[in-house]
Design a protein around this motif. Structure first.
Motif, PDB file in Angstrom:
ATOM      1  N   VAL A 175      -9.172  -2.670   3.910  1.00 45.69           N
ATOM      2  CA  VAL A 175      -8.783  -1.274   3.609  1.00 45.69           C
ATOM      3  C   VAL A 175      -9.227  -0.775   2.257  1.00 45.69           C
ATOM      4  CG1 VAL A 175      -6.763   0.165   3.470  1.00 45.69           C
ATOM      5  CG2 VAL A 175      -6.755  -1.620   5.039  1.00 45.69           C
ATOM      6  N   HIS A 176      -9.759   0.141   2.115  1.00 44.96           N
ATOM      7  CA  HIS A 176     -10.459   0.779   0.806  1.00 44.96           C
ATOM      8  C   HIS A 176      -9.506   1.971   0.569  1.00 44.96           C
ATOM      9  CE1 HIS A 176     -13.476   2.567  -1.805  1.00 44.96           C
ATOM     10  NE2 HIS A 176     -13.744   1.497  -2.042  1.00 44.96           N
ATOM     11  N   PHE A 177      -9.232   1.914  -1.013  1.00 48.62           N
ATOM     12  CA  PHE A 177      -8.189   2.857  -1.316  1.00 48.62           C
ATOM     13  C   PHE A 177      -8.613   3.449  -2.611  1.00 48.62           C
ATOM     14  CE2 PHE A 177      -4.255   4.316  -3.341  1.00 48.62           C
ATOM     15  CZ  PHE A 177      -3.676   5.481  -2.373  1.00 48.62           C
ATOM     16  N   SER A 178      -8.776   4.827  -2.901  1.00 47.04           N
ATOM     17  CA  SER A 178      -9.071   5.382  -4.072  1.00 47.04           C
ATOM     18  C   SER A 178      -9.972   4.606  -4.988  1.00 47.04           C
ATOM     19  CB  SER A 178      -7.717   5.260  -5.138  1.00 47.04           C
ATOM     20  OG  SER A 178      -6.956   6.150  -4.389  1.00 47.04           O
ATOM     21  N   SER A 209       2.984  -2.610   1.918  1.00 43.58           N
ATOM     22  CA  SER A 209       3.425  -1.793   3.025  1.00 43.58           C
ATOM     23  C   SER A 209       2.354  -1.334   3.861  1.00 43.58           C
ATOM     24  CB  SER A 209       4.124  -0.369   2.304  1.00 43.58           C
ATOM     25  OG  SER A 209       5.296  -1.001   1.376  1.00 43.58           O
ATOM     26  N   THR A 210       1.250  -1.027   3.215  1.00 43.27           N
ATOM     27  CA  THR A 210      -0.010  -0.715   4.225  1.00 43.27           C
ATOM     28  C   THR A 210      -0.389  -1.798   5.176  1.00 43.27           C
ATOM     29  OG1 THR A 210      -0.851   0.211   2.287  1.00 43.27           O
ATOM     30  CG2 THR A 210      -2.451  -0.148   3.941  1.00 43.27           C
ATOM     31  N   LEU A 211      -0.165  -3.148   4.705  1.00 40.57           N
ATOM     32  CA  LEU A 211      -0.340  -4.173   5.600  1.00 40.57           C
ATOM     33  C   LEU A 211       0.437  -4.192   6.826  1.00 40.57           C
ATOM     34  CD1 LEU A 211      -1.917  -6.617   6.577  1.00 40.57           C
ATOM     35  CD2 LEU A 211      -0.596  -8.082   4.923  1.00 40.57           C
ATOM     36  N   LEU A 212       1.835  -3.911   6.437  1.00 45.41           N
ATOM     37  CA  LEU A 212       2.715  -3.793   7.639  1.00 45.41           C
ATOM     38  C   LEU A 212       2.651  -2.664   8.561  1.00 45.41           C
ATOM     39  CD1 LEU A 212       6.227  -4.614   5.725  1.00 45.41           C
ATOM     40  CD2 LEU A 212       4.795  -6.087   7.065  1.00 45.41           C
ATOM     41  N   LEU A 265       8.695  -9.865   6.061  1.00 49.10           N
ATOM     42  CA  LEU A 265       9.487  -9.118   4.938  1.00 49.10           C
ATOM     43  C   LEU A 265       8.563  -8.845   3.756  1.00 49.10           C
ATOM     44  CD1 LEU A 265      12.514 -11.561   4.821  1.00 49.10           C
ATOM     45  CD2 LEU A 265      12.323  -9.435   6.211  1.00 49.10           C
ATOM     46  N   VAL A 266       9.030  -7.561   3.150  1.00 48.79           N
ATOM     47  CA  VAL A 266       8.649  -7.229   1.911  1.00 48.79           C
ATOM     48  C   VAL A 266      10.084  -6.863   1.319  1.00 48.79           C
ATOM     49  CG1 VAL A 266       7.553  -5.135   0.473  1.00 48.79           C
ATOM     50  CG2 VAL A 266       6.434  -6.216   2.538  1.00 48.79           C
ATOM     51  N   SER A 267      10.287  -7.534   0.302  1.00 45.29           N
ATOM     52  CA  SER A 267      11.736  -7.357  -0.470  1.00 45.29           C
ATOM     53  C   SER A 267      11.839  -7.810  -2.017  1.00 45.29           C
ATOM     54  CB  SER A 267      12.700  -8.321   0.090  1.00 45.29           C
ATOM     55  OG  SER A 267      14.029  -8.131  -0.459  1.00 45.29           O
ATOM     56  N   HIS A 268      12.462  -7.190  -2.779  1.00 43.49           N
ATOM     57  CA  HIS A 268      12.633  -7.401  -4.121  1.00 43.49           C
ATOM     58  C   HIS A 268      13.955  -8.123  -4.466  1.00 43.49           C
ATOM     59  CE1 HIS A 268       9.901  -3.730  -5.469  1.00 43.49           C
ATOM     60  NE2 HIS A 268       9.221  -4.739  -5.079  1.00 43.49           N
ATOM     61  N   ASP A 269      14.621  -8.831  -3.144  1.00 45.56           N
ATOM     62  CA  ASP A 269      15.775  -9.423  -3.258  1.00 45.56           C
ATOM     63  C   ASP A 269      15.457 -10.918  -3.171  1.00 45.56           C
ATOM     64  OD1 ASP A 269      18.190 -10.854  -2.704  1.00 45.56           O
ATOM     65  OD2 ASP A 269      19.088  -9.056  -1.804  1.00 45.56           O
ATOM     66  N   ARG A 270      15.500 -11.633  -4.169  1.00 42.59           N
ATOM     67  CA  ARG A 270      14.875 -12.962  -4.404  1.00 42.59           C
ATOM     68  C   ARG A 270      15.868 -13.849  -3.608  1.00 42.59           C
ATOM     69  NH1 ARG A 270      12.177 -15.422  -9.141  1.00 42.59           N
ATOM     70  NH2 ARG A 270      13.268 -13.840 -10.411  1.00 42.59           N
ATOM     71  N   GLN A 304       0.872   1.500  12.947  1.00 42.80           N
ATOM     72  CA  GLN A 304       0.990   2.886  12.466  1.00 42.80           C
ATOM     73  C   GLN A 304      -0.065   3.441  11.524  1.00 42.80           C
ATOM     74  OE1 GLN A 304       4.533   4.523  12.008  1.00 42.80           O
ATOM     75  NE2 GLN A 304       5.169   3.080  13.743  1.00 42.80           N
ATOM     76  N   GLN A 305      -1.051   2.448  11.395  1.00 44.70           N
ATOM     77  CA  GLN A 305      -2.168   2.787  10.612  1.00 44.70           C
ATOM     78  C   GLN A 305      -3.279   1.997  11.027  1.00 44.70           C
ATOM     79  OE1 GLN A 305      -1.278   3.276   6.398  1.00 44.70           O
ATOM     80  NE2 GLN A 305      -3.477   2.505   5.710  1.00 44.70           N
TER      81      GLN A 305
END
Length: 642
Positions: free
Chosen positions: A9-12, A41-44, A215-220, A50-51
């Motif tokens: 995936v190429h971006f900017s 998030s893009t990978l999910l 999961l993607v999370s900032h809750d260790r 969705q993408q």
């Protein structure tokens, strides 16, 4: 299994990821990590369909289903909470309709011994098994159980979703995914809108889930509890570790150290070669050796150090002036919103130096009590006494949203900076990762994380000896949360923290107040000691729940057995009924024929005579009627006995 092959995936102007390959296996528990903007998030979104990726392929096993919860969405439904959750069972309703259709078809057929009939019976049996496997008969009970686990009350079930905040609506979306039981669950920051109890419930659900969880999370703590595999996205590549998040962090440090050592060694070698080239560049006798080394430098495979985002906020709270020994006192305090009572006869004494955590389900009054302490809410019952020389610093749950979007980052801080602080504004903003042109950005253009950091910077400039933080870690990454926690550990004043982040609270506070059923209950110790004590308190109810679960499992098994018996019985009944109806029709025909012959005999003149064939048929009809009546009676009795 999901197979990801050479995905790009190429971006900017750069690759989020380039030619990455990995597999998601049936029972994997995976945490996706990487710096902000790395492409998690893009990978999910790509995995969920969705993408689309620019190149590469994703192969999903036949019949495999995927459930995906994005980080942010705007649900739009006019249903009640329970009715919306029940939409997760659309596939069950479809199965139910197919079962009804086949059952009706079977009742109308008579070819019981045919292959076609047997095929329909087998199909009906298979659909019925699937119906039971997916909890077809228990879908309302399952929906209620999941909604309760995610923090809803029974009284919420028949309320319109539109009455709830976006965070609560996101909980319903999460419930629908869990109820659908997909083979793969993909969750992007699922704990953002959950309280501690709901997070713990979700942990247990995911730990015991039959399928794959990503999961993607900032809750260790959440990551460590659930995941056993960590996939890092870094500079277009992925690194796949078969460990939980905390173990991954240690391995990452080792990897960077090894890369740095290899890089330093290579740089020394390159410097020596370049020194040789420079020294003998113009000596004809060394021309061949110089050219050899030039070519060697051109071909060398340069060691790269992975781009790990080590930038983080750095600050410390100013020294707190000393307040009186009693910081705040609440006596029989109550608060209602209309007819809804939130707090009832609360007594609370806060002493100088206390380090307190407010915990409990959302809506139980944590933020309300915080606003009362801050003086933002004054229409309450009971008494609130503020201590001597108390200066409060307050970080509201929606603090970032309260910032003036039209002001720049610099103006936001400049407005409250006084005296010696004013020349240090740029340095302070740099400590919160606002450097260069960032300070001239308008607040409305900042991300959620940037707004949270700016709100914290404002708090730093307000000297206080009572610091009250309501969900301060929302939108902060793990690294920034660690820095904030370190700064709070050095804070010398009184601290009250409202948070659902267990890792953040651990060791930060020494007293926990649990908000529940309009009351507060005090526990001495940190958050994990509180959670342990709660588990011990609930052992009795847990045993009761186990008995209920065993009884329910037994009941389900018995019901299934009854269902199978009833199914066979229904089949037999339909068959006998058909035979009874056939016999009754035969009896009517025989009686009609006998009646016709009786009329001929009764109304014939004396001159008319009947041959032997007539009497033979007449007797035969009577015998057939007697035999058919006997068979009908037997079948009818059999039907009654069933």
């Amino acid at each position: 299994m999901i197979s990801v092959n050479n995905l790009s995936v190429h971006f900017s102007g750069y690759y989020l990821f380039k030619n990455i390959t990995f597999n998601l296996n049936d029972k994997d528990r995976i945490g996706l990590t990487g710096k902000n903007g790395a492409g998690k998030s893009t990978l999910l979104k790509i995995l969920s369909g969705q993408q689309e990726a620019e190149s590469g392929a994703i192969v999903i096993g036949s019949g495999q289903s995927i459930g995906y919860l994005p980080q942010e969405m705007i649900p739009n439904s006019s249903r009640t909470v329970l009715d919306e959750a029940l939409t997760a069972f659309d596939h069950i309703i479809e199965l139910e309709n197919k079962i009804k259709t086949l059952t009706q078809e079977i009742s109308e057929r008579e070819d019981y011994e045919s292959e076609d009939y047997a095929e329909i019976i087998n199909c009906l049996h298979e659909l019925t098994e699937r119906f039971h496997m997916f909890g077809g008969n228990n879908r309302q009970e399952e929906s209620e159980k999941v909604l309760l686990g995610l923090g809803f009350l029974h009284s919420d079930f028949n309320r319109s979703i539109a009455e709830f905040s976006t965070g609560w609506q996101m909980r319903v979306e999460l419930a629908k995914i869990l109820l659908k039981r997909p083979h793969f669950i993909l969750l992007d920051e699922p704990t953002n809108h959950l309280d501690i109890e709901s997070i713990q419930w979700l942990e247990n659900f995911l730990i015991n889930y039959f399928g794959c969880v990503v999961l993607v999370s900032h809750d260790r703590t959440f990551l460590d509890k659930v995941t056993k595999r960590t996939i890092e996205i870094n500079s277009g590549k992925i690194y796949d570790y078969k460990v939980s998040y905390s173990e991954y962090v240690h391995l990452l440090e080792e990897r960077i150290q090894n890369q740095q050592s290899a890089f330093d060694n290579q740089q020394r070698q390159i410097a020596e070669v370049e020194k040789f080239i420079e020294r003998f560049r113009y000596k004809a006798t060394k021309a061949r050796q110089v050219q050899s080394r030039v070519k060697m430098l051109e071909k060398i495979d340069r060691v790269q150090i992975d781009d790990i985002d080590m930038s983080s906020i750095h600050f410390q709270f100013p020294q707190a002036t000393q307040s009186g020994k009693i910081v705040a006192e609440l006596i029989s305090l109550s608060k209602s919103y209309g007819a809804k009572k939130i707090l009832s006869n609360i007594d609370l004494l806060i002493s100088r130096g206390d380090r307190i955590a407010f915990v409990g389900r959302n809506g139980e009054g944590k933020s309300t009590l915080s606003k009362i302490l801050m003086g933002e809410i004054t229409d309450y019952g009971g008494e609130y006494k503020n201590g001597h020389q108390v200066k409060m610093g307050y970080y509201a749950q929606n603090q970032a949203a309260l910032l003036n979007g039209e002001k720049t980052v610099f103006e936001t801080i400049d407005d409250i900076a006084e005296g010696d602080i004013r020349p240090k504004i740029r340095s302070i903003l740099g400590g919160f990762l606002f450097g260069g042109e960032d300070i001239d950005k308008k607040v409305k253009s900042l991300s959620g994380g940037e707004k949270a950091r700016l709100a914290l910077a404002k708090l730093l400039l307000t000297p206080s000896n009572l610091l009250l933080l309501d969900e301060p870690t929302n939108h902060l990454d793990i690294q920034s949360k660690d820095v904030l926690k370190h700064a709070l550990l050095q804070y010398t004043g009184t601290l009250i923290v409202v948070s659902h982040d267990r890792d953040f609270l651990q060791g930060l506070t020494n007293t926990v107040y649990e908000f529940k059923n309009q009351k507060i209950k005090r526990y001495v110790g940190d958050i994990f000691e509180f959670l342990e004590s709660r588990e011990l308190e609930s052992l009795h109810s847990l045993e009761l729940n186990k008995k209920e679960a065993l009884n329910k499992a037994k009941e389900v098994s018995e019901n299934k057995l009854k269902y199978e018996k009833a199914k066979e019985s229904d089949k037999e009944i339909r068959k006998i009924k058909k035979r009874v109806e056939q016999l009754e029709e035969e009896i009517r025909n025989l009686e009609k024929q006998i009646a016709e012959k009786d009329d001929l005999l009764a109304n014939s003149s004396e001159n008319v005579s009947f041959d032997l064939t007539f009497y033979s048929e007449y007797e035969s009809l009577k015998k057939s009627l007697e035999k058919t009546m006997s068979e009908w009676e037997a079948e009818f009795l059999k039907l009654e006995s069933i």
